[in-house]
Scaffold this motif. Structure first.
Motif: not given
Length: 338
Positions: A65-86
């Motif tokens: 669950v994320v408040p913004f999709l277009s902000r650098w901070f959130y996309s960076s956190v998602l990138e780290g989370a997505g890689s770890a989940l994979l």
């Protein structure tokens, strides 16, 4: 298509070990897990998701669950989370809250309650009592990033502390007329970040014997454009212009650098500028920053979720874990001209 027996034979392990390695359920050493995944890839073996879900009662899916999709901070956190989940064999379902109150209600009252996820990761969202209870009622692992949530494991940086560190850097260079570009009141909704960072800024000034001047504070919206407009307002008047600016995010700091240059000012000759984040473009702009490593935050949060999903994997971790930050000094800050 080759079966699990063929994967086990090629990897030199039992079929039970193959099942644990590919499902993420149960302990398997990192080297064995890699060997099993390589064998499965070589043979073209793919686990049947429906069959695996029926057998384990799990979906191998984590809701974020994320408040913004277009902000650098959130996309960076998602990138780290997505890689770890994979790496752990999990899919990611993203729930964005950019649509307002109705969309937020739908996420917490309907989508997450369908129980199509094994765990939930909440990014910098201060949940209401009802929203938090809805998640706790799922009886699913939950990890939050950004601040404390009652009954939930969380990761967070000390927003007062990072602002204190950034402002103290400017003061240590000899600046006494230090301005701040902080957050607008709308950003108070989640963990009071603007208030906390302003508090850290003012605490640093007072500790150095400098009385905070409210005329040197300007709110903005954590974007480059917002920082540009706020910095233009603070720097345009040479009579009250600060010799240094602390921006509560790197994007606002980058906007401040651009504004200074458009006003014909030298950075750091006429004004020193520091931000917070460790943005991917901060080095290009020579920006001094307090880095908070958002990709690492995402990966760390996923590991905490995996610990909850697979108890005994590692030693228990505290409820609220403080995240490390690092002051990275570059060319945007220097002593004031005498």
């Amino acid at each position: 298509m080759p079966g699990i027996d063929a994967v086990a034979a090629l990897a030199g392990v039992s079929t039970a070990t193959v099942s644990r390695a590919l499902s993420g359920n149960g302990h398997v050493s990192p080297t064995t897990r890699v060997r099993v995944h390589e064998a499965a890839r070589t043979l073209g073996y793919v686990v049947s998701s429906p069959a695996s879900s029926l057998a384990s009662g799990r979906t191998k899916n984590v809701g974020v669950v994320v408040p913004f999709l277009s902000r650098w901070f959130y996309s960076s956190v998602l990138e780290g989370a997505g890689s770890a989940l994979l790496q752990n064999g999990y899919d990611l379902t993203l729930y964005g809250l950019t649509g307002g109150a109705d969309e937020r209600s739908s996420v917490f009252e309907h989508f997450l309650l369908r129980k199509r996820v094994d765990a939930v990761l909440a990014l910098t969202i201060e949940l209401t009592t009802g929203e938090l209870q809805s998640l706790l009622d799922l009886k699913k692992p939950i990890v939050g990033i950004g601040g404390p949530l009652a009954g939930v494991q969380t990761l967070s940086i000390d927003d007062v502390g990072v602002a204190l560190l950034a402002t103290e850097h400017l003061l240590s260079l000899g600046h006494r007329r230090v301005g701040m570009i902080g957050g607008e009141s709308g950003f108070e909704l989640d963990f009071h970040l603007p208030t906390n960072r302003r508090a850290g800024y003012e605490r640093a000034l007072r500790s150095a014997g400098v009385v905070p001047d409210p005329r040197l504070f300007m709110p903005a919206d954590f974007t480059i454009r917002g920082g540009y407009e706020a910095a233009t307002a603070l720097l345009a008047d040479p009579e009250r212009r600060p010799t240094a600016l602390f921006a509560a995010s790197d994007e606002m700091a980058i906007g401040s650098i651009l504004a200074a240059r458009d006003l014909g000012l030298s950075v750091p000759g006429d004004v020193s500028i520091i931000g917070i984040d460790g943005h991917e473009h901060s080095e290009f702009f020579g920006l001094t920053t307090v880095a908070q490593f958002p990709e690492r935050q995402g990966a760390h949060a996923v590991e905490m979720l995996m610990d909850q999903l697979h108890p005994g994997r590692r030693d228990p971790t505290p409820t609220n874990i403080p995240l490390p930050v690092e002051l990275i000094a570059r060319t945007s800050t220097a002593p004031p001209r005498t």
